[in-house]
Design a protein around this motif. Structure first.
Motif, short mmCIF file in Angstrom:
data_model
loop_
_atom_site.label_atom_id
_atom_site.label_comp_id
_atom_site.label_asym_id
_atom_site.label_seq_id
_atom_site.Cartn_x
_atom_site.Cartn_y
_atom_site.Cartn_z
N UNK A 111 35.86 36.22 33.18
CA UNK A 111 36.83 35.20 33.58
C UNK A 111 37.06 34.23 32.43
N UNK A 112 38.33 34.01 32.13
CA UNK A 112 38.71 32.99 31.16
C UNK A 112 39.41 31.86 31.92
N UNK A 113 39.97 30.92 31.19
CA UNK A 113 40.56 29.76 31.86
C UNK A 113 41.73 30.14 32.75
N UNK A 114 42.53 31.12 32.33
CA UNK A 114 43.73 31.44 33.09
C UNK A 114 43.85 32.91 33.49
N UNK A 115 42.84 33.70 33.23
CA UNK A 115 42.96 35.14 33.48
C UNK A 115 41.58 35.75 33.70
N UNK A 116 41.58 37.05 33.95
CA UNK A 116 40.31 37.75 34.12
C UNK A 116 40.48 39.22 33.75
N UNK A 117 39.36 39.86 33.48
CA UNK A 117 39.31 41.31 33.29
C UNK A 117 38.34 41.88 34.30
N UNK A 118 38.76 42.97 34.95
CA UNK A 118 37.93 43.65 35.94
C UNK A 118 37.44 44.97 35.37
N UNK A 119 36.13 45.17 35.31
CA UNK A 119 35.57 46.43 34.85
C UNK A 119 36.03 47.57 35.75
N UNK A 120 36.11 47.32 37.05
CA UNK A 120 36.54 48.36 37.98
C UNK A 120 37.98 48.75 37.73
N UNK A 121 38.86 47.77 37.58
CA UNK A 121 40.27 48.07 37.33
C UNK A 121 40.48 48.80 36.00
N UNK A 122 39.63 48.49 35.02
CA UNK A 122 39.77 49.09 33.70
C UNK A 122 39.04 50.42 33.57
N UNK A 123 38.40 50.88 34.65
CA UNK A 123 37.66 52.14 34.60
C UNK A 123 36.39 52.07 33.77
N UNK A 124 35.77 50.87 33.71
CA UNK A 124 34.59 50.69 32.87
C UNK A 124 33.28 50.74 33.66
N UNK A 125 33.36 50.94 34.96
CA UNK A 125 32.12 51.04 35.75
C UNK A 125 31.61 52.46 35.77
#
Length: 225
Positions: free
Chosen positions: A211-225
Protein backbone atom coordinates in the motif's frame (compact mmCIF):
# COMPACT_ATOMS: atom_id res chain seq x y z
CA UNK A 1 -4.45 -28.68 39.69
CA UNK A 2 -7.83 -30.32 39.30
CA UNK A 3 -11.05 -28.42 39.90
CA UNK A 4 -12.09 -31.06 42.45
CA UNK A 5 -9.43 -29.76 44.85
CA UNK A 6 -10.86 -26.26 44.85
CA UNK A 7 -13.17 -24.93 47.56
CA UNK A 8 -15.90 -23.96 45.12
CA UNK A 9 -17.47 -21.28 47.30
CA UNK A 10 -14.13 -19.53 47.70
CA UNK A 11 -12.60 -19.89 44.25
CA UNK A 12 -14.99 -18.92 41.43
CA UNK A 13 -12.14 -17.10 39.64
CA UNK A 14 -10.01 -20.23 39.60
CA UNK A 15 -12.98 -22.24 38.33
CA UNK A 16 -13.43 -19.65 35.56
CA UNK A 17 -9.79 -20.14 34.50
CA UNK A 18 -9.86 -23.93 34.74
CA UNK A 19 -13.25 -24.70 33.21
CA UNK A 20 -14.35 -21.54 31.41
CA UNK A 21 -17.05 -18.95 31.95
CA UNK A 22 -19.89 -21.24 30.85
CA UNK A 23 -19.14 -23.60 33.75
CA UNK A 24 -19.94 -20.96 36.35
CA UNK A 25 -23.32 -20.68 38.07
CA UNK A 26 -25.12 -17.35 38.34
CA UNK A 27 -24.07 -17.04 41.96
CA UNK A 28 -20.44 -17.66 41.07
CA UNK A 29 -20.55 -14.99 38.38
CA UNK A 30 -22.08 -12.52 40.82
CA UNK A 31 -19.46 -13.48 43.41
CA UNK A 32 -16.70 -12.56 40.97
CA UNK A 33 -18.36 -9.19 40.37
CA UNK A 34 -18.58 -8.53 44.11
CA UNK A 35 -15.06 -9.71 44.81
CA UNK A 36 -15.68 -10.70 48.44
CA UNK A 37 -18.36 -11.79 50.87
CA UNK A 38 -18.85 -10.86 54.51
CA UNK A 39 -17.32 -12.09 57.75
CA UNK A 40 -20.02 -14.74 57.98
CA UNK A 41 -20.41 -15.74 54.32
CA UNK A 42 -18.26 -16.41 51.32
CA UNK A 43 -18.82 -14.32 48.22
CA UNK A 44 -20.69 -17.21 46.59
CA UNK A 45 -22.96 -17.66 49.61
CA UNK A 46 -23.73 -13.96 49.68
CA UNK A 47 -24.40 -14.02 45.95
CA UNK A 48 -26.83 -16.92 46.39
CA UNK A 49 -28.70 -14.96 49.04
CA UNK A 50 -28.93 -11.85 46.86
CA UNK A 51 -30.09 -13.79 43.79
CA UNK A 52 -32.54 -15.82 45.88
CA UNK A 53 -34.23 -12.61 46.97
CA UNK A 54 -35.17 -11.90 43.33
CA UNK A 55 -36.02 -15.50 42.38
CA UNK A 56 -32.64 -15.88 40.64
CA UNK A 57 -33.71 -13.42 37.96
CA UNK A 58 -31.08 -11.03 36.61
CA UNK A 59 -33.69 -8.60 35.35
CA UNK A 60 -35.29 -8.36 38.76
CA UNK A 61 -31.87 -7.89 40.31
CA UNK A 62 -31.20 -4.98 37.96
CA UNK A 63 -34.30 -3.22 39.35
CA UNK A 64 -32.87 -3.09 42.88
CA UNK A 65 -31.55 0.28 43.97
CA UNK A 66 -28.18 0.88 45.60
CA UNK A 67 -29.97 1.15 48.95
CA UNK A 68 -31.78 -2.15 48.30
CA UNK A 69 -28.47 -3.91 47.64
CA UNK A 70 -26.85 -2.36 50.70
CA UNK A 71 -29.44 -4.03 52.91
CA UNK A 72 -27.53 -7.29 52.49
CA UNK A 73 -24.82 -7.75 55.09
CA UNK A 74 -21.46 -7.53 53.36
CA UNK A 75 -22.65 -5.20 50.59
CA UNK A 76 -21.41 -1.66 51.01
CA UNK A 77 -21.88 1.26 48.70
CA UNK A 78 -18.89 0.41 46.50
CA UNK A 79 -19.95 -3.21 46.09
CA UNK A 80 -23.54 -2.19 45.37
CA UNK A 81 -22.41 0.26 42.69
CA UNK A 82 -20.19 -2.44 41.17
CA UNK A 83 -23.15 -4.84 40.94
CA UNK A 84 -25.43 -2.18 39.45
CA UNK A 85 -22.76 -1.10 36.95
CA UNK A 86 -22.20 -4.66 35.77
CA UNK A 87 -25.91 -5.16 35.23
CA UNK A 88 -26.12 -1.89 33.32
CA UNK A 89 -23.30 -3.05 31.04
CA UNK A 90 -25.29 -6.22 30.37
CA UNK A 91 -28.39 -4.17 29.58
CA UNK A 92 -26.51 -1.96 27.13
CA UNK A 93 -24.89 -4.96 25.48
CA UNK A 94 -28.28 -6.61 24.98
CA UNK A 95 -29.63 -3.42 23.44
CA UNK A 96 -26.86 -3.15 20.87
CA UNK A 97 -26.90 -4.84 17.52
CA UNK A 98 -24.04 -7.17 16.71
CA UNK A 99 -21.90 -5.26 14.20
CA UNK A 100 -21.74 -6.84 10.77
CA UNK A 101 -18.27 -8.06 9.94
CA UNK A 102 -16.97 -6.79 6.58
CA UNK A 103 -16.59 -9.50 3.96
CA UNK A 104 -13.57 -9.60 1.69
CA UNK A 105 -14.39 -10.58 -1.90
CA UNK A 106 -11.31 -9.13 -3.58
CA UNK A 107 -8.23 -6.98 -3.23
CA UNK A 108 -10.19 -3.72 -3.26
CA UNK A 109 -12.19 -4.80 -0.21
CA UNK A 110 -8.95 -5.65 1.60
CA UNK A 111 -7.42 -2.33 0.57
CA UNK A 112 -10.41 -0.42 1.90
CA UNK A 113 -10.04 -2.19 5.25
CA UNK A 114 -6.30 -1.53 5.51
CA UNK A 115 -5.64 1.79 3.78
CA UNK A 116 -6.60 3.93 6.76
CA UNK A 117 -3.95 2.10 8.78
CA UNK A 118 -1.17 2.17 6.22
CA UNK A 119 -1.51 4.77 3.49
CA UNK A 120 -0.07 7.86 5.23
CA UNK A 121 2.82 6.41 7.24
CA UNK A 122 6.43 7.52 6.91
CA UNK A 123 7.88 4.20 8.06
CA UNK A 124 6.94 0.67 7.08
CA UNK A 125 4.46 -1.36 9.09
CA UNK A 126 3.22 -4.90 8.56
CA UNK A 127 -0.45 -5.68 9.20
CA UNK A 128 -2.70 -8.69 8.81
CA UNK A 129 -6.42 -9.25 8.38
CA UNK A 130 -7.75 -12.52 9.78
CA UNK A 131 -10.82 -14.08 8.16
CA UNK A 132 -13.31 -16.83 8.89
CA UNK A 133 -14.54 -19.45 6.40
CA UNK A 134 -16.92 -16.92 4.87
CA UNK A 135 -14.04 -14.48 4.29
CA UNK A 136 -15.48 -12.14 6.91
CA UNK A 137 -13.04 -10.09 8.96
CA UNK A 138 -12.70 -11.36 12.52
CA UNK A 139 -9.54 -9.51 13.55
CA UNK A 140 -7.07 -6.90 12.30
CA UNK A 141 -3.62 -6.54 13.80
CA UNK A 142 -0.42 -4.59 13.39
CA UNK A 143 2.41 -7.10 13.59
CA UNK A 144 5.55 -5.01 13.16
CA UNK A 145 6.87 -1.50 12.79
CA UNK A 146 10.06 -1.01 10.85
CA UNK A 147 12.24 1.61 9.33
CA UNK A 148 11.93 3.66 6.20
CA UNK A 149 12.82 0.81 3.85
CA UNK A 150 11.50 -2.40 5.43
CA UNK A 151 9.45 -4.04 8.16
CA UNK A 152 10.18 -7.70 8.91
CA UNK A 153 7.34 -9.88 10.14
CA UNK A 154 7.80 -12.96 12.33
CA UNK A 155 5.81 -15.72 10.65
CA UNK A 156 5.38 -17.49 14.00
CA UNK A 157 3.68 -14.45 15.51
CA UNK A 158 1.44 -14.14 12.46
CA UNK A 159 0.14 -17.71 12.73
CA UNK A 160 -0.06 -17.63 16.52
CA UNK A 161 -2.48 -14.74 16.13
CA UNK A 162 -4.37 -16.61 13.40
CA UNK A 163 -4.79 -19.64 15.66
CA UNK A 164 -5.90 -17.52 18.61
CA UNK A 165 -8.76 -16.15 16.50
CA UNK A 166 -9.62 -19.46 14.79
CA UNK A 167 -8.88 -17.89 11.44
CA UNK A 168 -9.03 -19.95 8.26
CA UNK A 169 -7.65 -17.25 5.94
CA UNK A 170 -5.32 -14.30 6.20
CA UNK A 171 -4.46 -11.25 4.14
CA UNK A 172 -1.19 -9.51 4.91
CA UNK A 173 -0.18 -6.01 3.95
CA UNK A 174 2.60 -3.53 4.37
CA UNK A 175 3.21 -0.03 3.13
CA UNK A 176 5.91 1.49 0.93
CA UNK A 177 6.43 5.08 2.11
CA UNK A 178 8.49 5.72 -1.04
CA UNK A 179 5.34 5.40 -3.16
CA UNK A 180 6.85 2.57 -5.22
CA UNK A 181 4.39 -0.33 -5.45
CA UNK A 182 6.91 -2.80 -6.90
CA UNK A 183 7.56 -5.70 -4.51
CA UNK A 184 11.13 -6.16 -3.34
CA UNK A 185 12.93 -9.49 -3.21
CA UNK A 186 12.29 -9.51 0.55
CA UNK A 187 8.56 -8.93 -0.05
CA UNK A 188 8.41 -11.90 -2.41
CA UNK A 189 10.40 -14.14 -0.06
CA UNK A 190 8.30 -13.39 3.02
CA UNK A 191 5.12 -13.95 1.01
CA UNK A 192 6.36 -17.42 0.03
CA UNK A 193 7.25 -18.22 3.64
CA UNK A 194 3.80 -17.18 4.84
CA UNK A 195 2.07 -19.12 2.08
CA UNK A 196 4.10 -22.29 2.76
CA UNK A 197 3.49 -22.06 6.51
CA UNK A 198 -0.22 -21.50 5.92
CA UNK A 199 -0.43 -24.58 3.70
CA UNK A 200 1.01 -26.69 6.53
CA UNK A 201 -1.50 -25.28 9.04
CA UNK A 202 -4.50 -25.21 6.68
CA UNK A 203 -4.70 -21.42 6.96
CA UNK A 204 -4.77 -19.91 3.50
CA UNK A 205 -2.85 -16.81 2.53
CA UNK A 206 -5.38 -15.03 0.32
CA UNK A 207 -3.38 -11.95 -0.61
CA UNK A 208 -0.49 -9.67 0.18
CA UNK A 209 -1.00 -5.98 -0.43
CA UNK A 210 1.63 -3.32 -0.85
CA UNK A 211 0.00 0.00 0.00
CA UNK A 212 1.21 3.46 -0.94
CA UNK A 213 -0.40 6.81 -0.22
CA UNK A 214 -2.82 6.65 -3.14
CA UNK A 215 -2.63 3.14 -4.57
CA UNK A 216 -1.90 -0.50 -3.88
CA UNK A 217 -0.53 -3.66 -5.46
CA UNK A 218 -2.17 -7.04 -4.89
CA UNK A 219 0.00 -10.16 -5.10
CA UNK A 220 -3.13 -12.18 -5.88
CA UNK A 221 -4.21 -9.89 -8.72
CA UNK A 222 -0.69 -9.91 -10.15
CA UNK A 223 -0.41 -13.71 -10.02
CA UNK A 224 2.43 -13.55 -7.49
CA UNK A 225 0.97 -15.91 -4.88
Amino acid sequence: MSIKFLAEDDRPREKFLLKGKNALSDSELLAIIMGSGSRDETAVELARKILGSVNNNWHQLSLLTIKDLMKFKGVGEVKAITIASSLEIGRRRAAQEIPEKPQISGSLDAYNVLRLHLSDLRTEEFWAVFLNQSNKVIHIAQLTQGGISQSIVDVRVLFKTALEHFSTGIIVAHNHPSGNKKPSTEDINITKKIKDAGNLMNIQLLDHLIITQNAYLSFADEGLL
